[in-house]
Design an enzyme around this catalytic site. Structure first.
Site, PDB file in Angstrom:
ATOM      1  N   HIS B 216       0.817  -1.237  -0.168  1.00  0.00           N
ATOM      2  CA  HIS B 216      -0.036   0.103  -0.107  1.00  0.00           C
ATOM      3  C   HIS B 216       0.881   1.121  -0.084  1.00  0.00           C
ATOM      4  O   HIS B 216       0.414   2.396  -0.187  1.00  0.00           O
ATOM      5  CB  HIS B 216      -0.887  -0.260   1.229  1.00  0.00           C
ATOM      6  CG  HIS B 216      -2.076  -1.014   0.881  1.00  0.00           C
ATOM      7  ND1 HIS B 216      -3.520  -0.323   0.908  1.00  0.00           N
ATOM      8  CD2 HIS B 216      -2.344  -2.238   0.490  1.00  0.00           C
ATOM      9  CE1 HIS B 216      -4.244  -1.439   0.406  1.00  0.00           C
ATOM     10  NE2 HIS B 216      -3.481  -2.601   0.295  1.00  0.00           N
ATOM     11  N   SER B 220       0.110  -1.101  -6.307  1.00  0.00           N
ATOM     12  CA  SER B 220       0.038  -2.536  -7.248  1.00  0.00           C
ATOM     13  C   SER B 220       0.828  -2.280  -8.497  1.00  0.00           C
ATOM     14  O   SER B 220       0.629  -1.058  -8.984  1.00  0.00           O
ATOM     15  CB  SER B 220      -1.294  -2.901  -7.275  1.00  0.00           C
ATOM     16  OG  SER B 220      -1.792  -3.364  -6.012  1.00  0.00           O
ATOM     17  N   LYS B 244     -14.470  -8.099  -8.060  1.00  0.00           N
ATOM     18  CA  LYS B 244     -13.711  -9.204  -9.058  1.00  0.00           C
ATOM     19  C   LYS B 244     -12.634 -10.142  -8.091  1.00  0.00           C
ATOM     20  O   LYS B 244     -12.802 -11.273  -8.573  1.00  0.00           O
ATOM     21  CB  LYS B 244     -12.584  -8.354  -9.846  1.00  0.00           C
ATOM     22  CG  LYS B 244     -12.056  -9.002 -10.898  1.00  0.00           C
ATOM     23  CD  LYS B 244     -11.122  -8.248 -11.775  1.00  0.00           C
ATOM     24  CE  LYS B 244     -10.694  -9.052 -12.994  1.00  0.00           C
ATOM     25  NZ  LYS B 244      -9.714  -8.400 -13.940  1.00  0.00           N
ATOM     26  N   ASP B 245     -12.297  -9.686  -7.133  1.00  0.00           N
ATOM     27  CA  ASP B 245     -11.607 -10.666  -6.047  1.00  0.00           C
ATOM     28  C   ASP B 245     -12.601 -11.949  -5.785  1.00  0.00           C
ATOM     29  O   ASP B 245     -12.104 -13.077  -5.552  1.00  0.00           O
ATOM     30  CB  ASP B 245     -10.834  -9.996  -4.874  1.00  0.00           C
ATOM     31  CG  ASP B 245      -9.525  -9.355  -5.620  1.00  0.00           C
ATOM     32  OD1 ASP B 245      -9.112  -9.753  -6.701  1.00  0.00           O
ATOM     33  OD2 ASP B 245      -8.775  -8.545  -4.623  1.00  0.00           O
ATOM     34  N   GLU B 288       5.647 -33.672   0.594  1.00  0.00           N
ATOM     35  CA  GLU B 288       4.268 -33.214  -0.017  1.00  0.00           C
ATOM     36  C   GLU B 288       4.569 -32.670  -1.657  1.00  0.00           C
ATOM     37  O   GLU B 288       5.679 -32.268  -1.428  1.00  0.00           O
ATOM     38  CB  GLU B 288       3.519 -32.303   0.821  1.00  0.00           C
ATOM     39  CG  GLU B 288       3.020 -32.766   2.009  1.00  0.00           C
ATOM     40  CD  GLU B 288       1.686 -33.415   1.936  1.00  0.00           C
ATOM     41  OE1 GLU B 288       1.620 -34.518   1.454  1.00  0.00           O
ATOM     42  OE2 GLU B 288       0.733 -32.613   2.210  1.00  0.00           O
TER      43      GLU B 288
END
Lengths: 254, 425
Positions: B216, B220, B244-245, B288
């Site tokens: 922030h 971005s 959208k997220d 894994e």
């Protein structure tokens, strides 16, 4: 278009399947059509009861099922009285009582399945040094699951020419290394079925594998039922959010 | 975090709180009107998705901890009790076990997005490094979590991985003893791993907070890799990206739910349903799936490194493998300082783009190699993959710094978006 392409890549990345399934070598497992296969598959109660009968009369002589209690058998369709009767066939040590003495009593539905041996030493001593594994999770603990178990139980065939088998070992088509300490446990007509199902090794192997799949994954039906609801909910919610997103974004990029 | 020029809120209760602790003002600033480039594609969903997975893991994990017994004699049975007798226990455990996989899937895509669009570059170097730190903490947490069910793979995986530290000269054996709490993997190991498995997720939350804070500050990155030049290039975070997220998250959750409810054991190893037995070694010990590429790098170093034509060994094979494995993560930390090319986005980097895509293929191939026994052609393939993994950072990137042509970038985000829509129309 480019966005779509990138989205497709992202989706593809999500779909990359597990690459770590252990190597089963060249062993071909049978591929049985089980009633519990697929997203809507369920257990067949009649097969489970027959499978339990096979376990009780054959397997349980050597194999424990520590994680199951007699009360769990209600999932197979037995009622409370039947379960009480099944449990009461076995006894266990309990105590100490009010006088400080240990005592033997018949088993109750809340008790776990009777272990055929007092301890590991005794189990090994009775089985030529080999330890019969606990059956509670066996289908989840082997690659191939129920198919593997069915293959193992029906896999006692003539060894290929020149294959050396030491004493106390048996040839099995499915077992890793093809050598197994357990002698062929099943033969035709060893268990008397009451529902007229064929009393063959093939049928016994199917039924007991079915039963052991249930034993390892008793919540499978609940899980799949909930899964269908969850997926439907997520699909509907995602559909709504897609429309919402479209509408909100409609005034941007113009 | 200061209130700065705070606007008065209409609601008196909110105003009372906000004037004393400006949480509402901060949320409005950071998630309401926060100016966000308007050209994100769906790759930009994965940060939010990873955040949701972290929360899912913590919530299911705390509930599981209420029923789990961290003792070598009882751990396996207590997990089975969760599966059979605890109300909804099977759901908690399958959500948690598959959640780990899907957390890694989200984070791997998130890392790829950062590499593809140059999100690690100036001024976001620290943001990227905090991200790598989160990744490292996740690996430690996941590894220790996998030990807790105390199955065969738990035990032997723990044995193999902790033994790696014994390769460190001088102090290696002491470190291993410290990790084990004794002289083999045993109950003290399980106990300390459980304590750390409970602790580390909250450390991750702390570093995620710093990661988001740093984000922030710089704002971005975006698919074009050019900074927004004004309001015409950005949109407020809410409602454009919150919605959208949410859509992207739901699409992701559908796949997660499909695994959890219909093939919950597909990503695990059958051997972990066998209780741990120190006397029986599994045929193939594999970690894994999300560790397999690094496991392949570890096993790729099969030779001692010494002074040629003498018997002097400087780095034994085991230490070499350990250095390579840790090096493969460490190199990610310094990636922003290795890549000095002025262009961020792969869209405008004709050489970097194919090199990076080949890098992704290499990591996937290494993943396959890691799941196979270390024999036959899997060994040279792992070695080839390992060579490219490091060559990408240490040979290609410095070469691109000097030689890769600098293409003309679009004048602004808005300009590029308009042009694209004209073409589409």
């Amino acid at each position: 278009m480019k966005n779509f392409f990138l989205t497709a890549i992202a989706a593809f990345c999500l779909a990359v399947p597990s690459v770590q399934a252990a190597d089963t070598g060249h062993i071909e497992l049978p591929d049985i059509e089980w009633s519990f296969d697929g997203p809507f598959g369920t257990y067949d109660r009649a097969a489970l009861q027959r499978g339990f009968q096979v376990y009780k009369q054959v397997c349980s002589a050597c194999h424990s099922m520590d994680h199951l209690a007699y009360r769990n058998l209600s999932a197979l369709g037995y009622n409370d009285d039947e379960i009480k009767a099944i449990a009461a066939d076995y006894s266990r040590m309990d105590g100490p009582d009010d006088e400080g003495e240990m005592f033997e009593r018949p088993m109750r539905p809340s008790d776990n399945f009777k272990n055929p041996y007092a301890n590991e030493k005794q189990a090994r001593y009775a089985n030529n040094g080999a330890l019969p594994p606990d059956m509670s999770l066996i289908t989840k603990a082997r690659v191939g699951g129920a198919n593997y178990l069915y293959g193992l139980l029906t896999g006692y065939v003539e060894p290929p020419e020149g294959f050396e088998i030491s004493e106390g070992q048996h040839y099995n088509a499915v077992m890793a290394g093809h050598k197994i300490a357990m002698a062929a446990p099943l033969s035709d007509d060893v268990v008397a079925y009451e529902d007229g199902s064929p009393t063959t090794v093939d049928q016994y192997a199917r039924d007991v594998s079915h039963f052991l799949m249930w034993a390892a994954e008793p919540k499978m039906e609940d899980r799949k039922r909930m899964g269908v609801m969850v997926i439907l909910f997520l699909l509907a919610f995602a559909g709504i959010m897609y429309k919402v997103k479209k509408k909100i974004w409609a005034d941007v990029k113009k | 975090m200061g209130s700065g020029n705070r606007q008065k809120l209409d609601n008196p209760v909110m105003e009372w709180v906000d004037s004393r602790l400006p949480v509402f003002t901060m949320m409005q600033k950071e998630y309401g009107v926060f100016p966000t480039p308007k050209n994100f594609n769906y790759f930009w969903n994965f940060g939010a998705i990873a955040m949701v997975m972290l929360i899912t893991m913590i919530v299911t994990g705390i509930a599981l901890a209420m029923h789990y017994t961290a003792h070598a004699d009882y751990a396996f049975d207590s997990v089975e009790r969760i599966m059979r007798d605890v109300n909804g226990g099977w759901l908690l455990r399958y959500l948690h076990a598959n959640g780990a996989s899907f957390f890694f899937i989200a984070v791997y895509i998130h890392i790829f997005r950062g590499m593809y669009y140059g999100s690690y570059k100036q001024p976001r170097e620290l943001l990227w490094m905090l991200g790598v730190l989160i990744f490292l903490l996740m690996m430690a947490t996941a590894f220790m979590g996998y030990v807790l069910p105390w199955g065969q793979m738990s035990f032997w995986g723990a044995t193999v991985i902790t033994n790696l530290f014994s390769a460190i000269p001088m102090v290696g054996d002491s470190i291993v003893t410290l990790l084990w709490g004794g002289f083999s993997v045993d109950n003290p190991t399980l106990n300390r791993f459980y304590a750390l498995h409970y602790l580390l997720p909250f450390v991750i939350v702390g570093v995620v907070f710093l990661h988001v804070w740093a984000l922030h500050v710089t704002g971005s990155n975006n698919p074009l890799g050019i900074e927004p030049k004004g309001p015409q290039d950005t949109l407020p975070f809410h409602p454009y990206y919150t919605m959208k997220d949410t859509f992207g998250l739901l699409a992701f959750l559908i796949v997660y739910a499909a695994f959890t409810f219909f093939m919950p054991n597909a990503l695990g190893h059958p051997d972990n349903y066998i209780p741990a037995d120190p006397l029986v070694t599994p045929a193939h010990i594999v970690p894994e799936w999300y560790f397999l590429p690094f496991y392949a790098i570890l096993r790729a170093v099969t030779f001692d490194i010494g002074i040629p034509f003498t018997d002097i060994v400087l780095i034994p094979a085991k230490l070499g493998g350990v250095l390579a494995m840790f090096g493969s993560i460490a190199i990610l930390f310094v990636f922003p300082f290795l890549d000095k090319h002025p262009v961020r986005s792969s869209r405008f980097r004709p050489w970097y783009r194919p090199a990076l895509l080949l890098f992704v293929v290499t990591v996937l191939v290494l993943g396959v190699c890691g799941g196979k026994p270390a024999e036959g052609f899997w060994v040279p393939l792992s070695q080839l993959g390992t060579v490219y993994y490091f060559a990408f950072f240490l040979v290609l990137i410095p070469f691109f710094n000097k030689k890769e042509p600098v293409l003309e970038l679009p004048p602004s985000i808005n300009d590029a978006v308009l042009k694209k829509n004209e073409k589409a129309a």
